[in-house]
Design an enzyme around this catalytic site. Structure first.
Site, PDB file in Angstrom:
ATOM      1  CB  SER A   1      37.081  27.364-141.586  1.00  0.00           C
ATOM      2  OG  SER A   1      36.310  27.438-142.762  1.00  0.00           O
TER       3      SER A   1
ATOM      4  CB  SER B   1      36.503  28.615-152.339  1.00  0.00           C
ATOM      5  OG  SER B   1      37.718  29.296-152.529  1.00  0.00           O
ATOM      6  CE  LYS B   2      34.124  29.649-145.145  1.00  0.00           C
ATOM      7  NZ  LYS B   2      33.932  28.556-144.258  1.00  0.00           N
ATOM      8  NE  ARG B   3      41.448  27.920-152.017  1.00  0.00           N
ATOM      9  CZ  ARG B   3      40.889  26.817-151.503  1.00  0.00           C
ATOM     10  NH1 ARG B   3      41.052  26.528-150.248  1.00  0.00           N
ATOM     11  NH2 ARG B   3      40.171  26.017-152.260  1.00  0.00           N
TER      12      ARG B   3
ATOM     13  CB  SER C   1      32.482  25.545-141.538  1.00  0.00           C
ATOM     14  OG  SER C   1      31.706  24.408-141.751  1.00  0.00           O
TER      15      SER C   1
END
Ligand code: GLU
Length: 316
Positions: free
Chosen positions: A14, A252-254, A12
């Site tokens: 994002s 996570s992407k964070r 994804s």
């Protein structure tokens, strides 16, 4: 059958990839290629608010830099395109229509607050099971509600166990009614649901192996049910352990520290692949490796089955 396997990357766009995404992608690539197969890249950009074309292009550049070359899809195109979910709405609409004609789809007008307030049991993975408030609306009641609110669309599920053999984790089953509940096919704002899109696309793109993070293990029974209803042949599934940050949380992407832009500034692509392969049990030490060099010794049996803590010092 050698040569007949087709795997896929289904990122994804994002944000930038994180190590966990890359870990799944590496295993997807190795699994398909070790069997003499191919890899398709599908960009899962349904959520136009969060996904951008520039992130999608960035993902492609990252895969190329890391040596995870795919054979079909993304900006390369191919016979089963388009490979961007945002452009595949007609296929999802056709699948929805087939389900609707069988009387399996109903409109759901529940607000977020109602969904939250209904005392639906919560699953272990934090998702809720829909309590079925709108399941029994009469057509008149539904028409009345539709005057003030656009509905989401749900699939009515039966009280049925769905069991499958995960290629890596073994037998897994859920009861559709008890563990999943009537699930979304389309959101009230028109967004297609992941469960529907992923099934339609994996089937249309002739994917034979789905390798992805074990956070999606519990989506698989719902997807298998959709394969069954739509008369499609499901792929084999291999769910891989998640990578945990040194403090034990899922990456996570964070987690900026372990995102690819930070890592690529510190390590070479072969360093990153070598370290990930080490975590996967496919490299005896964390020495640099190319994806190709891992192929001869690839075996699912070496890959851990439980989540993997990334030691602080490994990438620092
Ligand atoms: N697009 C999903 C993700 O990036 C993966 C979906 C799948 O592999 O089925 O997490």
């Amino acid at each position: 059958m050698a040569g007949a396997e087709t795997g896929r990357f289904a990122p994804s766009p994002s944000g930038r990839m994180h190590l966990g995404n890359l870990f799944s992608s590496l295993l997807a690539w190795l699994s398909a290629k070790a069997a003499g197969g191919r890899v398709v890249l599908r960009i899962e950009d349904l959520d136009a608010q969060r996904c951008t074309r520039s992130y999608a292009d960035r993902l492609e550049a990252d895969y190329r830099t890391l040596g995870l070359v795919w054979d079909e899809g993304g900006s390369l195109g191919g016979p089963h395109g388009p490979y961007y979910q945002s452009r595949r709405g007609e296929l999802y609409a056709a699948a929805l229509e087939a389900l609707r004609q069988r009387g399996l789809v109903y409109p759901c007008f529940c607000t977020r607050a109602q969904l939250h307030a209904a005392s639906a049991p919560h699953r272990e993975d934090g998702q809720t099971v829909y309590a079925g408030l709108c399941r029994t609306l009469t057509p008149d009641q539904a028409a009345q509600c539709a005057r003030t609110r656009a509905p989401a669309l749900r699939l009515r599920v039966p009280n049925r166990e769905i069991e499958f053999q995960d290629g890596h984790l073994g037998r897994y089953f859920e009861n559709l009614e008890r563990d999943c509940g009537d699930f979304l096919l389309r959101r009230s704002d028109g967004l297609w649901a992941y469960q529907l899109a992923v099934v339609v696309d994996d089937a249309a793109m002739k994917i034979t192996q789905v390798v992805r993070g074990s956070d999606l293990l519990s989506s698989t029974p719902r997807q298998l049910y959709l394969y069954d209803l739509l008369g499609l042949t499901p792929p084999d599934f291999y769910h891989v352990p998640l990578l945990l940050s040194p403090d034990g949380r899922r990456l996570s992407k964070r987690d900026g520290d372990l995102s690819l832009d930070v890592l690529l500034a510190r390590c070479t692509p072969a360093d990153i692949i070598g370290k990930l392969a080490y975590l996967a049990g496919l490299n005896p030490t964390a020495e640099p490796r190319t994806p190709e060099s891992l192929l001869p010794d690839f075996s699912w049996e070496k890959v851990p089955k439980t989540d993997i803590l990334v030691p602080e010092e490994l990438f620092s």
